[in-house]
Design a protein around this motif. Structure first.
Motif, PDB file in Angstrom:
ATOM      1  N   GLN A  54       3.968  -0.779   4.325  1.00 57.65           N
ATOM      2  CA  GLN A  54       2.776  -0.124   3.531  1.00 57.65           C
ATOM      3  C   GLN A  54       1.749  -0.316   2.506  1.00 57.65           C
ATOM      4  OE1 GLN A  54       1.508   2.571   4.414  1.00 57.65           O
ATOM      5  NE2 GLN A  54       0.237   2.937   2.978  1.00 57.65           N
ATOM      6  N   LEU A  58      -2.106  -1.512   2.051  1.00 55.02           N
ATOM      7  CA  LEU A  58      -2.531  -0.890   1.036  1.00 55.02           C
ATOM      8  C   LEU A  58      -3.477  -2.388   0.725  1.00 55.02           C
ATOM      9  CD1 LEU A  58      -3.573   1.696  -1.114  1.00 55.02           C
ATOM     10  CD2 LEU A  58      -1.540  -0.129  -2.278  1.00 55.02           C
ATOM     11  N   HIS A 119      -8.393  10.002   6.056  1.00 56.67           N
ATOM     12  CA  HIS A 119      -7.846   9.701   4.908  1.00 56.67           C
ATOM     13  C   HIS A 119      -8.585  11.315   4.451  1.00 56.67           C
ATOM     14  CE1 HIS A 119      -5.219   6.184   3.985  1.00 56.67           C
ATOM     15  NE2 HIS A 119      -5.719   6.250   5.206  1.00 56.67           N
ATOM     16  N   TRP A 143      -3.824  11.387  -0.285  1.00 48.20           N
ATOM     17  CA  TRP A 143      -3.189  11.473  -1.274  1.00 48.20           C
ATOM     18  C   TRP A 143      -2.930  12.837  -1.498  1.00 48.20           C
ATOM     19  CZ3 TRP A 143      -2.927  12.739  -6.334  1.00 48.20           C
ATOM     20  CH2 TRP A 143      -2.060  12.122  -6.010  1.00 48.20           C
ATOM     21  N   VAL A 146      -0.055  14.109   0.681  1.00 44.34           N
ATOM     22  CA  VAL A 146       1.069  13.389  -0.236  1.00 44.34           C
ATOM     23  C   VAL A 146       1.440  13.933  -1.206  1.00 44.34           C
ATOM     24  CG1 VAL A 146       2.348  10.917  -0.884  1.00 44.34           C
ATOM     25  CG2 VAL A 146       0.877  11.581   0.912  1.00 44.34           C
ATOM     26  N   ALA A 303       6.412   7.993  -1.947  1.00 43.32           N
ATOM     27  CA  ALA A 303       4.799   7.969  -2.964  1.00 43.32           C
ATOM     28  C   ALA A 303       4.302   6.313  -3.621  1.00 43.32           C
ATOM     29  CB  ALA A 303       5.074   9.321  -3.144  1.00 43.32           C
ATOM     30  N   LEU A 329       1.181   4.370  -3.780  1.00 39.27           N
ATOM     31  CA  LEU A 329       1.692   4.214  -1.686  1.00 39.27           C
ATOM     32  C   LEU A 329       0.217   4.175  -0.736  1.00 39.27           C
ATOM     33  CD1 LEU A 329       4.789   3.960  -0.772  1.00 39.27           C
ATOM     34  CD2 LEU A 329       3.241   2.085  -1.790  1.00 39.27           C
ATOM     35  N   HIS A 330      -0.341   5.411  -1.167  1.00 42.81           N
ATOM     36  CA  HIS A 330      -1.137   6.421  -0.535  1.00 42.81           C
ATOM     37  C   HIS A 330      -3.071   6.840  -0.691  1.00 42.81           C
ATOM     38  CE1 HIS A 330       2.708   7.175   0.892  1.00 42.81           C
ATOM     39  NE2 HIS A 330       2.238   6.544   1.884  1.00 42.81           N
ATOM     40  N   ASN A 331      -2.672   6.020  -1.920  1.00 45.70           N
ATOM     41  CA  ASN A 331      -4.661   6.670  -2.608  1.00 45.70           C
ATOM     42  C   ASN A 331      -5.459   5.402  -2.361  1.00 45.70           C
ATOM     43  OD1 ASN A 331      -7.116   7.524  -3.184  1.00 45.70           O
ATOM     44  ND2 ASN A 331      -6.273   7.437  -5.531  1.00 45.70           N
TER      45      ASN A 331
END
Length: 467
Positions: A54, A58, A119, A143, A146, A303, A329-331
């Motif tokens: 991940q 990113l 997203h 995000w 999450v 996360a 990790l996800h923004n």
């Protein structure tokens, strides 16, 4: 979930009430919960490998879509399956500071020019500015999804009954949820993600005086209570003094401030309910949650990557204390890559519960609030239960305290006491401070009705203002 209370899902499909069928967002949330329920039990190596994959995604997005990172990141990263090579390259990426975020904000160079499909929209938030310098952060709808998943993980880990009443004392917006009644909403809101049926949420302004907070809490008599440790400690003290406590309270949740062991013990003794700690920030999300079986914290590796680094920038071994550096990790809206959030934490060994998630023994708090000595040394100004007992004995009627280092050789001791402080009490307080922090300090005592909080309602028992 062994011995867990029943959970009712909310159906989004007309004509179907059971089994419930969620909408698209609810289905995505369930998919996340399904996966992290299993990944928590993976071996640490498997968790780390999935996290590297991940991170590679990113970094690739940040390099292409974020001007700030275009020149900052390496042109390419090693294969994430090559752990040694990837980690070496990762350690070479510069640490991101709060000042750099604020400087980049003027040109919006940290914001992605576009987001991948799925997203959602950009969302703007501001941090509390506990350092006195707020940070604007941009995050995506994904995000936030999450975030909801890890909110629910915390509830599920601690087997909370969603049918209960959740009381929250944390909003400090002027006029928000004022005493005596506060505010009431029909569900736990983001805490249930709109997916689970919940009981009501009752909220109160964090600036409400402690005695009135207790009156409100007793009237509401919730199943769960969420607030800052300093608020909870004052409530616990008011409860002991009044000889009254909520009758239904099952658990207390501590957020936003450092939770000292003696504070936890005092809250649990006063309310007869266990305390669960949450470590998170508004800009980086959930970082660690208290283990359901032990008082330490599990890093939420699905996360965020959470690094605890020594002075040389190397990962700390178990038992060592270092600075906390995080990468959500996800923004992808505003990637914060290796962001130094200003905290320090102590690394722990693998947990006996069997989860592969890394462990933090404790979060020490803001590094800026370490005691500074004239010779350049710094140390943590930790107060033990015996230290606090000595202060209480020295200052009769003490309700609240704060130590402020105003210069390398000067301390200001702020005290909230009942009634005037006698000359003997002031001398005893000065002697206590010099005995605890060092005889080389000149100590001034200041009394006031309440020790002030930050604009976000947070409280620090030790503040370093020394240049």
């Amino acid at each position: 979930m062994h011995n867990a209370p029943p959970i009712d899902l909310v159906s989004a499909v007309p004509g179907v009430s059971w089994p419930a069928l969620p909408d698209a967002a609810g289905s995505a949330l369930l998919a996340l919960l399904f996966q992290i329920e299993r990944s928590q039990w993976w071996p640490a190596a498997r968790i780390e490998a999935a996290q590297r994959r991940q991170l590679a995604t990113l970094l690739d997005h940040a390099r292409r879509a974020v001007p700030f990172h275009a020149a900052r990141l390496p042109a390419a990263m090693p294969d994430p399956d090559d752990a040694a090579a990837f980690e070496a390259a990762w350690q070479a990426i510069p640490i991101l500071t709060r000042a750099e975020i604020q400087a980049a904000d003027a040109e919006e160079s940290l914001i992605a020019g576009s987001l991948p499909p799925g997203h959602g929209e950009y969302r703007e938030i501001f941090t509390s500015g506990s350092t006195g310098r707020p940070v604007r952060a941009i995050r995506s709808q994904l995000w936030e999804l999450v975030w909801s998943a890890f909110t629910l993980r915390d509830h599920l880990w601690h087997r909370r009954d969603f049918a209960g009443t959740l009381a929250v004392i944390r909003d400090s917006t002027p006029g928000a949820a004022p005493w005596p009644e506060g505010a009431t909403t029909p569900g736990w809101g983001g805490a249930g993600g709109g997916l689970f049926a919940t009981g009501p949420l009752v909220g109160l302004n964090v600036m409400t005086p402690p005695a009135q907070q207790l009156d409100w809490l007793l009237r509401r008599d919730p199943d769960y209570l969420l607030s800052h440790p300093s608020i909870l400690a004052r409530l616990a003290e008011e409860s002991r003094r009044a000889g009254r406590r909520p009758t239904r309270l099952r658990q207390v949740m501590a957020i936003a401030e450092t939770l000292r062991p003696e504070t936890r013990a005092g809250i649990e003794a006063a309310f007869g309910a266990p305390v669960a700690e949450v470590y998170s920030t508004r800009e980086a999300g959930y970082l660690a949650l208290q283990c359901p079986d032990h008082p330490h914290l599990h890093i939420q590796s699905e996360a965020a990557r959470v690094e605890v680094l020594d002075e040389a920038g190397r990962p700390c071994a178990p038992g060592a204390i270092g600075r906390v550096v995080v990468t959500p990790l996800h923004n992808l809206a505003m990637p914060l890559i290796r962001y130094d959030i200003g905290d320090a934490a102590e690394v722990g060994p693998p947990c006996r519960c069997g989860r592969g998630l890394p462990v933090l023994n404790r979060v020490m708090g803001r590094r800026q609030n370490m005691l500074r000595l004239p010779g350049g040394e710094r140390r943590w100004p930790l107060l033990s239960s015996s230290d606090l007992a000595a202060l209480v004995a020295a200052v009769p009627g003490l309700r609240q305290y704060q130590v402020v280092q105003t210069a390398l050789d000067r301390l200001l001791l702020r005290l909230a006491v009942e009634g005037p402080l006698s000359a003997a009490g002031e001398a005893a307080a000065i002697a206590w401070a010099r005995g605890k922090f060092g005889a080389e300090f000149a100590v001034t005592v200041e009394t006031r009705p309440e020790v002030p909080r930050s604009a976000a309602g947070k409280f620090e028992d030790f503040v370093c203002e020394a240049p």
